[in-house]
Design an enzyme around this catalytic site. Structure first.
Site, PDB file in Angstrom:
ATOM      1  N   ILE A 574       0.834  -1.211   0.000  1.00  0.00           N
ATOM      2  CA  ILE A 574       0.000   0.000   0.000  1.00  0.00           C
ATOM      3  C   ILE A 574       0.864   1.255   0.000  1.00  0.00           C
ATOM      4  O   ILE A 574       0.649   2.189  -0.778  1.00  0.00           O
ATOM      5  CB  ILE A 574      -0.957  -0.013   1.206  1.00  0.00           C
ATOM      6  N   THR A 655       1.231   1.102   7.711  1.00  0.00           N
ATOM      7  CA  THR A 655       1.433  -0.217   8.299  1.00  0.00           C
ATOM      8  C   THR A 655       0.151  -0.681   8.998  1.00  0.00           C
ATOM      9  O   THR A 655      -0.846   0.037   9.050  1.00  0.00           O
ATOM     10  CB  THR A 655       2.562  -0.181   9.345  1.00  0.00           C
ATOM     11  N   LYS A 679      -5.809   0.484  11.375  1.00  0.00           N
ATOM     12  CA  LYS A 679      -7.001   0.473  12.233  1.00  0.00           C
ATOM     13  C   LYS A 679      -6.666   0.371  13.719  1.00  0.00           C
ATOM     14  O   LYS A 679      -7.557   0.529  14.561  1.00  0.00           O
ATOM     15  CB  LYS A 679      -7.916  -0.691  11.856  1.00  0.00           C
ATOM     16  N   VAL A 709     -11.655   2.080   7.039  1.00  0.00           N
ATOM     17  CA  VAL A 709     -12.910   1.328   6.958  1.00  0.00           C
ATOM     18  C   VAL A 709     -13.224   0.879   5.537  1.00  0.00           C
ATOM     19  O   VAL A 709     -13.488  -0.295   5.289  1.00  0.00           O
ATOM     20  CB  VAL A 709     -14.091   2.151   7.521  1.00  0.00           C
ATOM     21  N   ALA A 711     -11.310   1.518   2.548  1.00  0.00           N
ATOM     22  CA  ALA A 711     -10.234   1.711   1.565  1.00  0.00           C
ATOM     23  C   ALA A 711     -10.418   3.067   0.888  1.00  0.00           C
ATOM     24  O   ALA A 711     -10.271   4.097   1.537  1.00  0.00           O
ATOM     25  CB  ALA A 711     -10.188   0.572   0.565  1.00  0.00           C
ATOM     26  N   LEU A 713     -13.345   4.169  -0.343  1.00  0.00           N
ATOM     27  CA  LEU A 713     -14.743   4.616  -0.279  1.00  0.00           C
ATOM     28  C   LEU A 713     -14.922   5.673   0.809  1.00  0.00           C
ATOM     29  O   LEU A 713     -14.328   5.565   1.884  1.00  0.00           O
ATOM     30  CB  LEU A 713     -15.667   3.425   0.002  1.00  0.00           C
ATOM     31  N   GLY A 764      -4.482 -12.517  -4.731  1.00  0.00           N
ATOM     32  CA  GLY A 764      -3.958 -11.437  -3.891  1.00  0.00           C
ATOM     33  C   GLY A 764      -5.004 -10.713  -3.086  1.00  0.00           C
ATOM     34  O   GLY A 764      -4.725  -9.664  -2.507  1.00  0.00           O
ATOM     35  N   ASP A 778     -10.763  -8.280  11.350  1.00  0.00           N
ATOM     36  CA  ASP A 778     -10.605  -7.033  10.592  1.00  0.00           C
ATOM     37  C   ASP A 778     -11.949  -6.324  10.430  1.00  0.00           C
ATOM     38  O   ASP A 778     -12.034  -5.102  10.576  1.00  0.00           O
ATOM     39  CB  ASP A 778     -10.006  -7.348   9.213  1.00  0.00           C
ATOM     40  N   LYS A 782     -13.359  -2.556  11.956  1.00  0.00           N
ATOM     41  CA  LYS A 782     -14.083  -1.539  11.197  1.00  0.00           C
ATOM     42  C   LYS A 782     -15.410  -1.201  11.865  1.00  0.00           C
ATOM     43  O   LYS A 782     -15.823  -0.034  11.914  1.00  0.00           O
ATOM     44  CB  LYS A 782     -14.301  -2.023   9.761  1.00  0.00           C
ATOM     45  N   GLY A 899      -7.686  -3.882  -2.285  1.00  0.00           N
ATOM     46  CA  GLY A 899      -6.676  -3.672  -3.324  1.00  0.00           C
ATOM     47  C   GLY A 899      -5.796  -2.480  -3.001  1.00  0.00           C
ATOM     48  O   GLY A 899      -6.243  -1.482  -2.422  1.00  0.00           O
TER      49      GLY A 899
END
Length: 922
Positions: A574, A655, A679, A709, A711, A713, A764, A778, A782, A899
């Site tokens: 990222i 990270t 997060k 939360v 990416a 969006l 991936g 995860d 969120k 992604g």
């Protein structure tokens, strides 16, 4: 060449004599034949003509004599001629060029100068030239060596001869070469005799020194004139000692006598009419026809005086820089070339040490509103800097200029502070102070006094401060003893920083911006001065702080208001994608939106890369390998934030490290903005989260985490928009995991669950260990983030989570083992999917925030096939907000939620949001 010619053979009694009376000092001369160009004249002096006229006084041994042939290029303009008078045209048809020593430093450069002169399409041209590069220093060295009785002056003179002889051989041929070399050898012979006299006397006066030094300009002007004439131009060369008349002052400067110079110029031109004139710079004559120089920056001054005498259209000063910089480029790497400067701005900047022009150079052209253009002879395509009266509007149609044009500094100063209650209201105190300063010959550079009159503070060169302090102590001894004055204090090791700009007078807030920049750079201001004209704000700072202060204020006015120093933590998938996006977009952001994003550091867990000016993002991976150093997060933070020349700092944590997240509070407290997709901070212990948010609100430091939360969006911003406009959240329900969205969108019954998970891993979409996704942790993070944003005070442990990892496989050692054993448990999910299918429903893994009941949950749920959650494809996320306004029809946000590209895009969006908050245009 116009010349005196005198042969002197006298005893020591004559050489020790004083100057002739004034009426004998300027005898009538008659024109005689000359082997030199037609405009040159040879004058013979009556004998004897004492060298004391030029300041030579010598003690000779008995019976010795000296034969000296003196060549002094000084003409008496009162010579009568029978030539018809030719009127000197003045005005815009004349363009004046000045070429410094660097410009004529070699034969090739002299040819380049000639090309510039020839290509100038002005109707008439006056060209002022300096001596060849280093020649003036060589001439002064000759005098110093002779005066010190150093025999090496002879070989040094030979070097001067060789330099000009070799240059002439490169440039000239035929009669031109023979004529010039004859004159050169004649001059060298005379100089050798003069230097011999200085050697014997062990002393030389200023007028004699000026005469010797001026030969460099004579030679360069003659050579250039020959080259220009080769191009079939009507060209003559001028010994400006025949024209420029100046009066020496007590301050080692000279004042031009414009009336007498104009009269002599008319006479010279009537005898030497020409469309191109090559004139010597630096040298002139006194009213008594004694050779002199124009002192520091004399050639520039010559050009300005000539421009005024000819009423020229412009004066172009050719040098080796592209123009006037906004600050010394050796101290400020981001200094820019100024397209225009007003006369006053140039005056102020040059006074304070900027490499512009000497202030007196500007005076002659100001009188006739003649622009001065400073251009680079080695970069003719550069337009340079034009010094003129300020335009009423931006002539280039460019964006509005900064009210500050430039910055200049003066080092090695000391402050003197005279303080005491007895000064208030006592007339003559300031006069007494500066009278004492004048008596010791010190130069006062800046004065500052408060209206209370309790103290007077001024700056002087450090080398003069001891004498100044002693003079003041002596002058005010009685007042000091009586207590009317409390102290005469000296503050050493100071520098002056001057901020210059004509528009400062009409722009509110300039001082506030200046001092804010200094404060942010942690610079203490010791004294301040500003005239009512507001062209200049001067501050005194510690010498060791001077360059840092200069860079800080320059960046504040010349960099974008939204220049942001960035530190990227975690250059993995990222973080690396974000760096590539920054690389691709940086130029557009800077050019179109005035947003300057500078990555000052990149750090991973092992290696970090630091830069003082900004990392080249086209090579960041290569640089990280080549120049990376051992990672140290504290050092990294200090470096990125410690750059006081950039007003804003942001650390971007890419990270998933809780140790990095634990630093956010400290960073925000220091004024560092934080942007992250991590997060861990917002879903960690509730007390730390509340403390972090409280600090954010109190400090006005920004903390953005949109990508935690959804990416890319706009989930967090949508939620905040609802709450800030007074809406009330009832329920938030959504598919928050792009990985699990992909898995259940493709788990349609044609393949077992384990095969779909394997496909997602290979594509991936999953973490290296798919259990990190299937566990639901995860999604739970969120959910807790959204719950807290909605006002719920929940801990992560308060959220029940349905894990999709079969109980027996949760302790499996490796991801490979997990994937190998997962097919054994396919039948459970297959059965659940089949039951949903039979009911016309689909399985979706969702997170829910129930704001009404103040709870949350993460679980696998069934939705009818016409539900929005059932319509997803790929790895899309979908979030439905049910509020008091959107109660019947929830507000839905949908789009890619996984992604590297979209996550990095979400972070980038937060960076741009920060820039807009900091003042970037919308």
């Amino acid at each position: 060449m116009a010349a005196f010619s005198a042969t002197i053979s006298e005893s020591s009694r004559f050489l020790s004599s004083t100057s002739l009376p004034h009426d004998a000092a300027a005898p009538k001369r008659k024109i005689s034949a000359s082997p030199f160009p037609s405009q040159c004249r040879s004058f013979s002096l009556p004998k004897p003509f004492p060298l004391s006229r030029l300041g030579v006084v010598s003690q000779w041994g008995r019976g010795k004599s000296l034969n000296i042939c003196v060549q002094a290029s000084v003409a008496d303009i009162s010579v009568e001629t029978s030539m018809d008078k030719v009127h000197l045209p003045k005005g815009n048809m004349w363009a004046v060029h000045k070429f410094g020593g660097t410009c004529v430093g070699t034969s090739q450069r002299i040819k380049n100068v000639a090309d510039i002169i020839v290509s100038d399409d002005s109707e008439r041209k006056l060209v002022v030239v300096s001596a060849m590069s280093k020649v003036t220093d060589m001439m002064y060295d000759l005098i110093n060596k002779a005066q010190s009785r150093d025999d090496s002056y002879i070989s040094a003179l030979d070097a001067v001869l060789e330099k000009h002889q070799s240059t002439a051989l490169d440039l000239l041929d035929g009669d031109d070469l023979a004529t010039f070399l004859s004159q050169l050898h004649h001059d060298i012979s005379n100089l050798k005799a003069m230097l011999r006299a200085i050697y014997i006397a062990g002393h030389v006066t200023e007028s004699f020194s000026d005469f010797v030094v001026g030969h460099g300009e004579l030679w360069s002007a003659q050579m250039l004139s020959y080259i220009v004439r080769k191009n079939e131009l009507d060209c003559k060369w001028m010994d400006t000692r025949e024209v420029l008349i100046v009066n020496p002052t007590s301050s080692n400067q000279v004042d031009p006598d414009f009336l007498e110079s104009e009269r002599r110029l008319e006479k010279w031109f009537s005898q030497n009419p020409s469309k191109v004139i090559i004139a010597t710079g630096f040298i002139a004559s006194t009213p008594q026809n004694i050779p002199t120089t124009l002192k520091r920056d004399g050639s520039d001054f010559s050009a300005a005086i000539m421009g005024a005498l000819f009423r020229a259209r412009r004066v172009t000063i050719w040098t080796d820089v592209d123009g006037v910089y906004s600050a010394d480029p050796r101290k400020v790497s981001e200094a820019v070339i100024l397209r225009t400067l007003s006369y006053q701005e140039a005056w102020e900047m040059s006074y304070f040490g900027a490499n512009v022009l000497h202030p007196r150079t500007i005076i002659p052209v100001m009188r006739y509103d003649i622009p001065i253009v400073i251009r680079n002879i080695f970069n003719i395509s550069s337009p340079g800097t034009t010094i003129c009266h300020p335009a009423t509007e931006d002539e280039d149609g460019q964006r509005l200029e900064s009210p500050v044009k430039g910055f200049a500094t003066i080092d090695n100063l000391a402050l003197v502070n005279v303080e005491g209650t007895g000064m208030a209201g006592v007339p003559g105190t300031a006069s007494a102070i500066f009278g004492a300063v004048k008596d010791v010959g010190a130069n006062v550079i800046m004065i500052s006094q408060a209206s209370s009159e309790h103290s007077v503070c001024f700056a002087v060169p450090e080398k003069e401060v001891k004498a100044v302090a002693e003079a003041l102590q002596s002058r005010f001894r009685q007042a000091l003893d009586a207590g009317r004055l409390s102290q005469v204090a000296v503050i050493p090791n100071c520098s002056i920083l001057a901020t210059v700009g004509q528009k400062m007078a009409s722009t509110p807030g300039v001082s506030a911006t200046l001092f804010n920049a200094l404060a942010k750079a942690n610079i203490n201001v010791r004294a301040i001065a500003q005239g009512c004209s507001e062209y200049n704000i001067t501050v005194v700072v510690k010498r060791e702080d001077c360059i840092r202060a200069l860079r800080a204020v320059h960046s504040r006015f010349y960099l974008s208001r939204t220049t942001i120093a960035m530190g990227i933590i975690g250059p993995g998938l990222i973080g690396g994608t974000l760096l590539d996006q920054l690389r691709d977009q940086a130029a557009v952001l800077k050019e179109e939106f005035n947003i300057d994003l500078r990555v000052m550091g990149i750090t991973g867990s092992r290696t970090m890369l630091l830069s003082e000016v900004g990392i080249d993002l086209s090579r960041w991976r290569e640089l990280l390998k080549q120049k990376g150093q051992v990672a140290d997060l504290e050092k990294f933070t200090q470096h990125v934030h410690g750059n006081h020349f950039i007003p804003n700092t942001v650390l971007v944590d890419c990270t998933a490290d809780s140790n990095v997240a634990s630093c956010y509070h400290d960073w925000l407290r220091k004024g560092i903005h934080v942007i992250t997709p991590n997060k861990k901070a917002n879903s960690g212990p509730l007390d730390k989260y509340l403390k972090l948010r409280a600090l954010q609100r109190q400090s006005y430091t920004h903390y953005f985490y949109e990508a935690t939360v959804g990416a890319g969006l706009p989930i967090i911003s949508t939620l905040r928009g609802l709450l800030e406009t007074g809406d009330r959240i009832l329920r938030i329900e959504g598919i928050f995991s792009g990985t699990l969205s992909y898995i259940f969108n493709n788990f349609t019954g044609t393949r077992p669950f384990s095969e779909v998970v394997a496909e997602a891993k290979q594509a991936g979409y999953t973490e290296p260990d798919p259990r990190d996704d299937l566990s639901g942790t995860d999604v739970a993070r969120k959910v807790i983030i959204l719950a807290r944003e909605s006002g719920l005070k929940l801990e992560l442990s308060d959220i029940p989570v349905q894990s999709l990892v079969p109980e027996p496989l949760r302790a499996t050692a490796s991801a490979e083992d997990f994937m190998e054993q997962l097919p054994q448990f396919d039948k459970d999910l297959a059965r659940e999917r089949q039951e949903a299918e039979e009911s016309g429903e689909v399985l979706r893994y969702v997170g829910v925030v129930d704001a009404v009941n103040q709870e949350g949950v993460v679980e696998l749920r069934r939705y009818s096939k016409d539900h929005p959650f059932a319509q997803l494809s790929g790895s899309d996320n979908i979030i439905a907000f049910t509020t008091t306004r959107y109660k019947e029809q929830p507000l839905i946000v949908r789009g890619p939620g996984a992604g590297a590209q979209v996550t990095a895009g979400g972070i980038f969006s937060d960076i741009l949001r920060l820039a807009s908050y900091l003042g970037a245009p919308s």
